[in-house]
Structures are given as C-alpha cells and as structure tokens.
Write an enzyme that holds these catalytic residues in place. Structure first.
Site, PDB file in Angstrom:
ATOM      1  N   ASP A 159       4.112   1.535  -1.167  1.00 37.64           N
ATOM      2  CA  ASP A 159       4.525   1.506  -2.346  1.00 37.64           C
ATOM      3  C   ASP A 159       3.571   2.326  -3.810  1.00 37.64           C
ATOM      4  OD1 ASP A 159       6.588   0.405  -1.582  1.00 37.64           O
ATOM      5  OD2 ASP A 159       5.571  -1.569  -1.867  1.00 37.64           O
TER       6      ASP A 159
ATOM      7  N   ALA B  17       0.753  -0.955  -0.120  1.00 32.66           N
ATOM      8  CA  ALA B  17      -0.290   0.324   0.153  1.00 32.66           C
ATOM      9  C   ALA B  17       0.878   1.468   0.135  1.00 32.66           C
ATOM     10  CB  ALA B  17       0.128  -0.386   0.953  1.00 32.66           C
TER      11      ALA B  17
HETATM   12  O1  KDG Z   1       6.533  -2.814   0.488  1.00 36.28           O
HETATM   13  C1  KDG Z   1       6.291  -4.498   0.208  1.00 36.28           C
HETATM   14  C2  KDG Z   1       7.195  -4.721   0.312  1.00 36.28           C
HETATM   15  O2  KDG Z   1       8.333  -4.789   1.720  1.00 36.28           O
HETATM   16  C3  KDG Z   1       7.001  -6.187  -0.419  1.00 36.28           C
HETATM   17  O3  KDG Z   1       7.112  -6.208  -1.877  1.00 36.28           O
HETATM   18  C4  KDG Z   1       8.415  -6.468  -0.321  1.00 36.28           C
HETATM   19  O4  KDG Z   1      10.673  -5.208  -1.530  1.00 36.28           O
HETATM   20  C5  KDG Z   1      10.068  -6.295  -0.104  1.00 36.28           C
HETATM   21  C6  KDG Z   1      10.560  -6.723   0.812  1.00 36.28           C
HETATM   22  O5  KDG Z   1      12.187  -6.130   0.755  1.00 36.28           O
HETATM   23  O6  KDG Z   1      10.516  -6.245   2.478  1.00 36.28           O
END
Ligand code: KDG
Length: 319
Positions: A261, A259
């Site tokens: 992002d 959310a």
């Molecule tokens: O913001 C969501 C991300 O945290 C998830 O898709 C996974 O990129 C990620 C991470 O490194 O936590």
C-alpha cells in the site's frame, strides 16, 4: 492517462479501514498486541498524504471509538474526511496480525462491519469528479456485494469525469472465493489506468507464469500501466511500449504489513508530480522498504523527507 488541471484533490481512496492489533512478542507469558491502523486503502491514503499528495478518503465507519480514532488519524495526516459516513448500527472492523517464520498473517473481525454496508448510493460522486485519481482495491470489492457495486459505481463516475483509476487487486482469499475474485478483479483491471498487483495476486489471477508474462497478460486486459510488485526484489513497471525491472532496497525489515500500500501511495503521488514511471517506481520502492522497518501498516510509513534522504544516501544503485 490525462492529468486534470481543475482538480482539488490529487487522490480519493475508497475502501475499508481496520483497527489493527499487531503481535509484538512471543514469550512464555501472554501474547502482547499493539494497536495501530490498517485497511489497505486507508494505508494507501496515509502513504500518499505523507508524500505530499492532497488526499481524500471515503468509507463508512461505526459510530464507535475505533471509528473516532480513524477520523483523528486522517485529520492528523491532512486527509479530507468530509464524505466519510458514520453508521450507528454497525462496528468499525478490526484485524489481528500474527508473525511466524513464514511472515505475517491476518485474522479478521469485519463481517457486517460499517464499511461492508456501503453501497453505490453512498459514493461521493462530486469528490471523485474533483480528484485526479480514484484509488480502489480488491479488498474494497471483496467485503460485500454492496461495497463491490460501490467500487464499480466509483470507477464509472471517475471514467466519466476524466479522473484516472488506480487499482490494487490485493486479493485476500479469506474474504472471497478465488473464482469470484478472479472474475471481478480481471474486469476491474480492464477499467484501471494503473494496475498495481503483487506477484502473489497476479499468480492467483493468471496462474504460475514468469513476471514478464503476467505483465503481458494484464496489459492485454487493457490496463495502460502495470506495476507488478515483487516484494524485496522491487517492481516490474510496464506499459505497452516499455518495461523496466526496478530493483528494491535492502533494509532491516521486521514487518511487511502495508508495504504494498505504501508503494502504491508513493508511486501514484510521484506520477502525479510528473515523475517518469521508472523514477516513480524507484521512489516508491524506497518508501515501501522504509515502511517495513517498524511494526504495523501505518506507524512506520515514511514522510517524503525521509524517503529523499534515504535515496540520496543510497546513490543511484539499489542496495
Ligand atoms: O495491505 C495491508 C492490509 O491487508 C492490511 O492493513 C489489512 O486491509 C487489510 C486487509 O483487508 O487485509
């Protein structure tokens, strides 16, 4: 915060995509996981593309099936993948999401991943120079020293070319110790044009303080625009001249993964369309709320038409 007219991309994002395995049911039998796409900067790229931005993405992927699935995803979303590198000697990272009363939790399998093997020499300087905004995150910096150096090289190239920098600290303390995270992230805040932390990130960086004080401290570090994300409460948008609390939207949320992002991608896209900051934040709050109505980071992210319909149906007030 200049806006380049000669750019061929609105945004180039740099970081690590992770194939996602999301817990779907807890029952007496085996736990079921559905596969999807994650990785904060890739999530950002898809969210921005779905709002109509011209987006590019840079990373290193394994020369494996999961890497192929990401290339397919980005191409379907119209994202420029011309600079993505494939690494025959390392894998595309993965993560699992589990859900409980406290929310969602991530378990990573990414150590030594292809993306973590990126370095400053890999950064697509020409694409950064042709973009209006570079988006990077604390996760991009946390995954390895080489990736951290790559992020700083990308920022330096952006600043030299007049490309604005958008930064989401996205602090994940499973990836690096708090002291290192604080040092690197605070340095990056001072190089960013748009700093988009969650309340949890800002508290990790600066200690327990009211949102207004957190925003003051981030502005004092030199970021000309801060969007402090307060989850379902919305966002506090601030510049040195003004600050506004922009309320969030209440929806039937099932999974908040991605959310923040989605907020970032929608917010930056709106800003680049010339929308005033507060209206851009309201639009991005709506996009982020809609993205929580389904499971996974990417699948439930709304397209622009859906966000506009939702905002029109909601009227002026958040609700
Ligand atoms: O913001 C969501 C991300 O945290 C998830 O898709 C996974 O990129 C990620 C991470 O490194 O936590």
């Amino acid at each position: 915060m200049n806006q380049r007219q000669d750019a061929t991309l609105d945004v180039i994002a740099i970081g690590e995509p992770l194939l996602e395995f999301n817990q779907r049911e807890r029952r007496d039998g085996p736990t079921l996981y559905s596969s999807g796409f994650g990785g904060d900067t890739s999530n950002f790229a898809v969210a921005a593309a779905r709002q109509g931005a011209r987006v590019g993405y840079f990373t290193r992927l394994g020369a494996d099936t999961f890497g192929d699935r990401f290339i397919d995803l980005w191409q379907r979303e119209g994202i420029d993948v011309s600079s993505v590198a494939r690494d025959p000697e390392a894998a595309t990272g993965i993560y699992f999401i589990s859900h409980d009363e406290a929310g969602h939790h991530f378990t990573y399998f990414r150590a030594g991943s292809a993306a973590s093997r990126m370095g400053p020499g890999d950064v697509p300087l020409d694409i950064i120079a042709r973009s209006r905004v570079l988006h990077v995150s604390g996760i991009s910096q946390a995954i390895s020293a080489g990736a951290c150096d790559a992020v700083f090289a990308a920022i330096e190239a952006a600043r030299a070319a007049g490309t604005m920098v958008s930064f989401d600290p996205n602090i994940r303390l499973k990836l690096w110790p708090a002291a290192r995270a604080r040092a690197i992230v605070l340095e990056t805040v001072s190089l960013a044009d748009y700093c988009l932390p969650s309340l949890e990130d800002a508290t990790t960086l600066l200690g327990e303080r009211p949102p207004e004080a957190l925003v003051d401290a981030l502005l004092a570090r030199g970021a000309p625009c801060v969007g402090l994300k307060l989850g379902p409460e919305g966002v506090l948008v601030a510049t040195p001249e003004a600050r506004t609390a922009v309320p969030g939207f209440v929806v039937d949320a099932v999974d908040a993964t991605g959310a923040g992002d989605t907020f970032d991608g929608a917010f930056i896209t709106e800003v680049l369309r010339g929308t005033p900051l507060v209206d851009a934040a309201r639009y991005a709050n709506a996009a982020a709320a809609l993205s929580t109505r389904g499971y996974g980071a990417v699948d439930p992210m709304p397209m622009r038409a859906e966000v506009e319909r939702f905002l029109a149906a909601t009227g002026d007030g958040a609700g």
